[in-house]
Scaffold this active site. Structure first.
Site, PDB file in Angstrom:
ATOM      1  N   GLU A   1      -6.033  -0.488  15.515  1.00 40.13           N
ATOM      2  CA  GLU A   1      -6.694  -1.460  14.642  1.00 40.13           C
ATOM      3  C   GLU A   1      -5.752  -2.592  14.241  1.00 40.13           C
ATOM      4  O   GLU A   1      -4.619  -2.369  13.851  1.00 40.13           O
ATOM      5  CB  GLU A   1      -7.198  -0.767  13.379  1.00 40.13           C
ATOM      6  CG  GLU A   1      -7.855  -1.711  12.386  1.00 40.13           C
ATOM      7  CD  GLU A   1      -7.911  -1.144  10.972  1.00 40.13           C
ATOM      8  OE1 GLU A   1      -7.961  -1.950  10.028  1.00 40.13           O
ATOM      9  OE2 GLU A   1      -7.887   0.090  10.822  1.00 40.13           O
TER      10      GLU A   1
ATOM     11  N   ARG B   1       0.837  -1.195   0.000  1.00 41.02           N
ATOM     12  CA  ARG B   1       0.000   0.000   0.000  1.00 41.02           C
ATOM     13  C   ARG B   1       0.875   1.249   0.000  1.00 41.02           C
ATOM     14  O   ARG B   1       1.875   1.320   0.711  1.00 41.02           O
ATOM     15  CB  ARG B   1      -0.920   0.019   1.217  1.00 41.02           C
ATOM     16  CG  ARG B   1      -1.872  -1.164   1.255  1.00 41.02           C
ATOM     17  CD  ARG B   1      -2.809  -1.114   2.438  1.00 41.02           C
ATOM     18  NE  ARG B   1      -3.619  -2.326   2.532  1.00 41.02           N
ATOM     19  CZ  ARG B   1      -4.505  -2.575   3.486  1.00 41.02           C
ATOM     20  NH1 ARG B   1      -4.697  -1.682   4.438  1.00 41.02           N
ATOM     21  NH2 ARG B   1      -5.186  -3.701   3.501  1.00 41.02           N
TER      22      ARG B   1
ATOM     23  N   ARG C   1       2.260   1.181  10.132  1.00 42.80           N
ATOM     24  CA  ARG C   1       1.811   1.650   8.826  1.00 42.80           C
ATOM     25  C   ARG C   1       2.955   1.490   7.828  1.00 42.80           C
ATOM     26  O   ARG C   1       3.787   2.377   7.669  1.00 42.80           O
ATOM     27  CB  ARG C   1       1.364   3.113   8.917  1.00 42.80           C
ATOM     28  CG  ARG C   1       0.461   3.546   7.760  1.00 42.80           C
ATOM     29  CD  ARG C   1       0.055   5.002   7.916  1.00 42.80           C
ATOM     30  NE  ARG C   1      -0.760   5.221   9.097  1.00 42.80           N
ATOM     31  CZ  ARG C   1      -2.084   5.093   9.141  1.00 42.80           C
ATOM     32  NH1 ARG C   1      -2.747   4.747   8.059  1.00 42.80           N
ATOM     33  NH2 ARG C   1      -2.740   5.312  10.259  1.00 42.80           N
TER      34      ARG C   1
ATOM     35  N   SER D   1     -10.223  -5.527  10.454  1.00 48.12           N
ATOM     36  CA  SER D   1     -11.531  -4.993  10.081  1.00 48.12           C
ATOM     37  C   SER D   1     -12.347  -6.135   9.496  1.00 48.12           C
ATOM     38  O   SER D   1     -11.887  -6.817   8.580  1.00 48.12           O
ATOM     39  CB  SER D   1     -11.397  -3.874   9.041  1.00 48.12           C
ATOM     40  OG  SER D   1     -10.951  -2.682   9.628  1.00 48.12           O
TER      41      SER D   1
ATOM     42  N   ARG E   1       1.340  -5.999  12.810  1.00 46.55           N
ATOM     43  CA  ARG E   1       0.750  -5.363  13.989  1.00 46.55           C
ATOM     44  C   ARG E   1       0.626  -6.353  15.149  1.00 46.55           C
ATOM     45  O   ARG E   1       0.688  -5.961  16.317  1.00 46.55           O
ATOM     46  CB  ARG E   1      -0.612  -4.760  13.639  1.00 46.55           C
ATOM     47  CG  ARG E   1      -0.498  -3.618  12.643  1.00 46.55           C
ATOM     48  CD  ARG E   1      -1.790  -2.851  12.454  1.00 46.55           C
ATOM     49  NE  ARG E   1      -1.608  -1.741  11.528  1.00 46.55           N
ATOM     50  CZ  ARG E   1      -2.427  -0.701  11.413  1.00 46.55           C
ATOM     51  NH1 ARG E   1      -3.509  -0.642  12.178  1.00 46.55           N
ATOM     52  NH2 ARG E   1      -2.181   0.268  10.556  1.00 46.55           N
TER      53      ARG E   1
END
Length: 424
Positions: free
Chosen positions: A348, A261, A276, A351, A390
């Site tokens: 987070e 990403r 990130r 999701s 994460r």
């Protein structure tokens, strides 16, 4: 993508939905394009009807031996008009579809209305927060101290926001991937797949990454391929253009892929550590279901992702995303957030979303009920089970000891060669 007739018949509701989502879409353009489309279609249908009527008339006249030259010439002109009108119709349909592609999914009625992440209600909190008798270190400092994480050399190799792991750090990533896949396949009934790590533009469009989030993607220069931002993209597209049998639903897939990403728009956020990254590992869960069962399957999906965190004994909370924080393609999303002691906050880590028929309409994924005529669109769901980097960060931070070592969760020790802690 929303169904065109639904948008046409509910323009006011769609406009309100866009306001609740904080989205911008010019519905006046859609209305104008749709009205023009119907005008052209009406004219074409009238010409086709006239052609059919006159064709029958010509056939009758020929049987009687009458001259039909004038009518035949007239029908050639009608055919020319139809062909000429099909060009603006095609252009109009493309314009209408482009506008529809920019409209996000309709939130489920249970989704709370809100502006942003501060309006996301907490559903539940699980686990006891660690009580350190020392100042907890962030995971990147722990990783450097233990000799398992080297972000400085990763920057030299590729650039910022890339990881480089050594020894127990590399093994921890691999162990977590295998641990997650084993639980999801052995306990939760998912079929493991290993999809391509590059996909075409159609696949990106089907799941909603294109055209909305083009800047977030890595495009391969000179090739019609993109690096996958998540395994959701290739796995959802396994059944694009297919008609499934209702008796085979739900279909459950799990896959590990690296994810790529650009993190467009995240300048200055989480510049250190593993939160990130441009490249990270993730285990994904994807479901294809009937419409009536999709929300029950969403609850199960959430439980499947939770199981990983509870097995690793990591504290976490679950929130429901409000309308202003909801993803473009999602009708409803639960986020699982893991506790990071160094930041004194939940972040987070998964999701879990129900897209209803939004992706299936784009990808033309349908199913057939036994004994019923016709087909219906499936509902698609997906969730992280979990984001691996994460999870590494959460293990390092929550399990750190005063002497700088990090304890390995008991459930993960067999995947780590039965070592109980990571030492420098």
């Amino acid at each position: 993508m929303l169904e065109i007739k639904f948008v046409r018949d509910h323009l006011d509701d769609i406009q309100e939905m866009l306001l609740n989502r904080g989205s911008i879409a010019d519905l006046s353009q859609f209305k104008a394009a749709d009205e023009k489309r119907r005008e052209i279609l009406f004219e074409i249908e009238a010409l086709r009807h006239r052609r059919n009527v006159v064709s029958d008339q010509i056939a009758t006249m020929k049987k009687k031996g009458e001259n039909t030259d004038a009518l035949v010439a007239d029908m050639r002109a009608v055919a020319g008009k139809i062909k000429a009108l099909e060009i603006p119709l095609s252009e109009n349909e493309a314009q209408t579809r482009e506008i529809l592609m920019q409209i996000p999914n309709q939130p489920h009625a249970s989704v709370p209305v809100g502006n942003d992440e501060t309006d996301n209600p907490i559903i539940k909190t699980v686990g006891k927060l660690p009580d350190f008798q020392f100042e907890p270190k962030p995971h990147w400092e722990l990783g450097e101290h233990l000799g398992i994480l080297d972000l400085e050399r990763a920057t030299k190799i590729a650039g910022t926001r890339f990881p480089l792991c050594y020894g127990a750090g590399a093994r921890l990533e691999r162990a977590l991937i295998n641990f997650m896949l084993d639980i999801h396949t052995n306990e939760h009934g998912y079929k493991e797949v290993l999809p391509p790590f590059m996909v075409n533009a159609d696949s990106m469009t089907n799941t909603g990454q294109l055209p909305k989030f083009k800047e977030d993607l890595f495009k391969i220069e000179g090739w019609p391929y993109y690096l996958v931002p998540t395994a959701e993209v290739p796995v959802t597209n396994i059944h694009q253009g297919e008609v499934l049998e209702a008796s085979d639903l739900p279909i459950l897939y799990t896959a590990h892929t690296p994810c790529f990403r650009s993190e467009a728009g995240s300048y200055g956020k989480d510049t250190r550590g593993l939160i990130r990254q441009h490249q990270f590992n993730k285990v994904e869960l994807v479901k294809f279901t009937t419409p009536e069962s999709s929300y029950a399957e969403l609850d199960k999906l959430l439980q499947n992702a939770e199981k990983i965190l509870s097995s690793l004994e990591l504290p976490y909370q679950i929130i429901t995303l409000c309308t202003g924080d909801l993803g473009f393609s999602s009708a409803k999303t639960y986020d699982i957030e893991v506790w990071l002691p160094s930041q004194n906050v939940y972040r987070e880590i998964s999701s879990c979303s129900n897209f209803e028929d939004f992706q299936a309409r784009r990808a033309n994924i349908r199913f057939r009920r036994k004994g019923k005529k016709g087909t219906e669109l499936v509902h698609t769901l997906n969730g992280s089970g979990l984001a691996v980097g994460r999870t590494v960060a959460a293990i390092l931070e929550n399990n750190q000891q005063a002497d700088g070592t990090v304890l390995i969760p008991k459930s993960l020790q067999p995947y780590m060669g039965n070592i109980k802690k990571i030492e420098p």
